[in-house]
Enzyme design. Structure first.
Site: not given
Ligand code: C5P
Length: 407
Positions: A212, A284
């Site tokens: 990303n 994700d």
């Molecule tokens: O990807 P998302 O919008 O859900 O990310 C929100 C929060 O979740 C961020 O703090 C990101 O670092 C965390 N996150 C995570 N593990 C993932 C996806 C996101 O800890 N697999």
């Protein structure tokens, strides 16, 4: 943060003085009021005319000190300054500061001022490593007025390779910006802050990955702001430009590649952390299968089977101890508020910073950002576009208020 602020810069006699020109120029362009004091020796490295032109104001020297003024010059300048930078700090001036000696305009102005003083030493490695110099350096830092930027290691102008290079202008500038925000307070002293940064890479084979556009700039700003407020900082970071990481002194860095590696590092590091700030853009999904040899073009699949990556922050929240705070980020497009509220709950975060990634002046790769901060008690703060460092400070203020409310 810098526009209209009063910044005094004391330049000492070392070759690193040439780097101060960039600091002065950047501050003046950003709209700061800059005044410069040069020692006699500093003028042998760069002419006063250079710094006068860059700062849009005559640079002061000892010749000015001994002229009659309506009020003594060192008192005027000392009272005027909101923050005082000494760069490069020589071994000689360091010694004088420690003992409260004042025999020129620069050292007299230090004693006649009360604002925070940022000190950036530079000297030859043997000089730096002398017991006397090290003792003075440690002693100076017992005075809370002084904020220290350690020298970096590298090639010195004397051809020596070792410690002694003055911190880079970017690092000095970010520390000055922090001091203008905090007024010099170290309200995160004693706190251990763990920060994740950058975009993870989920490899299909050694050369292809799902990634990303995250550059890690927000995570670096969070690390610097925490350090400048007295915290001890660990930065777990995905691959990022070396130029971004290079100027980070006194921050422990743990490089990782994939989300799985990030998860492992964070779980381990979390045990010694008080606040955990998840600024990383974690994948994700990952390719379901990993090939340890580079796939020939003809063997590339038409479609890619994907597997879900565990939500790291949601998992960390399960292991969180009562004294710990977990802060997440949400990079959003469109209306940022509803998904941020939903993530705050679902991931069981204490605070979430939702930032738009579809607007100019914020998001991935930008030096600036904007956000909405939310906490579990329903508090909300909207932050207009600002530097990522200012956003980091505003977030720490918001978390601090959240700590006060819950204790
Ligand atoms: O990807 P998302 O919008 O859900 O990310 C929100 C929060 O979740 C961020 O703090 C990101 O670092 C965390 N996150 C995570 N593990 C993932 C996806 C996101 O800890 N697999």
């Amino acid at each position: 943060m810098i526009q209209g602020r009063k910044i005094l810069i004391g330049v000492g006699g070392g070759i690193a003085a040439y780097k101060v020109c960039e600091v002065v120029s950047t501050l003046a362009k950003a709209g700061a009021e800059v005044r410069v004091i040069m020692t006699d020796r500093a003028q042998q490295f760069i002419p006063a005319l250079t710094l006068a032109t860059l700062s849009r104001h005559p640079a002061y020297t000892d010749a000015d000190f001994w002229q009659p003024h309506s009020r003594p010059l060192h008192i005027e300048l000392g009272e005027w300054a909101e923050v005082f930078l000494l760069a490069p700090l020589t071994a000689n001036t360091l010694g004088k500061l420690v003992y409260g000696l004042a025999d020129n305009l620069l050292t007299n102005t230090v004693l006649a001022s009360t604002c925070p003083v940022l000190v950036a030493p530079a000297m030859n490695t043997d000089m730096w490593e002398q017991q006397s110099v090290q003792r003075n350096w440690q002693q100076l830092q017992t005075d809370s007025r002084y904020h220290a930027i350690d020298p970096n290691a590298g090639i010195l102008a004397c051809d020596r390779v070792g410690k002694g290079r003055m911190a880079e202008p970017a690092e000095i500038l970010s520390h000055l910006e922090s001091l203008l925000w905090t007024g010099g307070k170290r309200d995160l002293q004693g706190k251990r802050i763990l920060i994740s940064a950058g975009g993870t890479r989920e490899h299909l084979d050694p050369v292809r990955f799902i990634g990303n556009p995250s550059t890690g700039k927000m995570g670096i700003a969070l690390a610097q702001a925490a350090l400048h407020r007295g915290a001890s900082v660990t930065l777990v970071h995905a691959p990022m430009e070396s130029g971004l990481l290079a100027p980070l002194t006194n921050i422990r860095t743990v490089p990782i590649g994939s989300a799985a590696e990030m998860q492992q590092s964070l779980q381990q590091e979390m045990l010694q952390a008080d606040w955990i700030v998840m600024a990383a853009a974690v994948a994700d999904v990952r390719p379901a299968e990993y090939h340890s040899e580079k796939l020939p073009k003809r063997s590339l699949p038409d479609s890619l089977a994907l597997a879900a990556v565990p939500d790291i922050v949601a998992e960390l929240s399960q292991q969180k101890q009562p004294h710990q705070k977990l802060i997440g980020f949400a990079a959003q497009t469109g209306d940022i508020l509803p998904p941020a509220m939903e993530k705050l709950q679902r991931k069981n975060l204490d605070v979430i910073a939702a930032n738009p990634v579809d607007r100019p002046d914020s998001g991935f790769g930008s030096d600036r950002n904007q956000a909405v901060f939310l906490d579990r008690s329903g508090r909300k703060q909207i932050l207009d576009p600002c530097s990522k460092l200012v956003m980091a400070h505003a977030l720490y203020d918001f978390v601090n208020d959240c700590v006060i409310q819950t204790s």
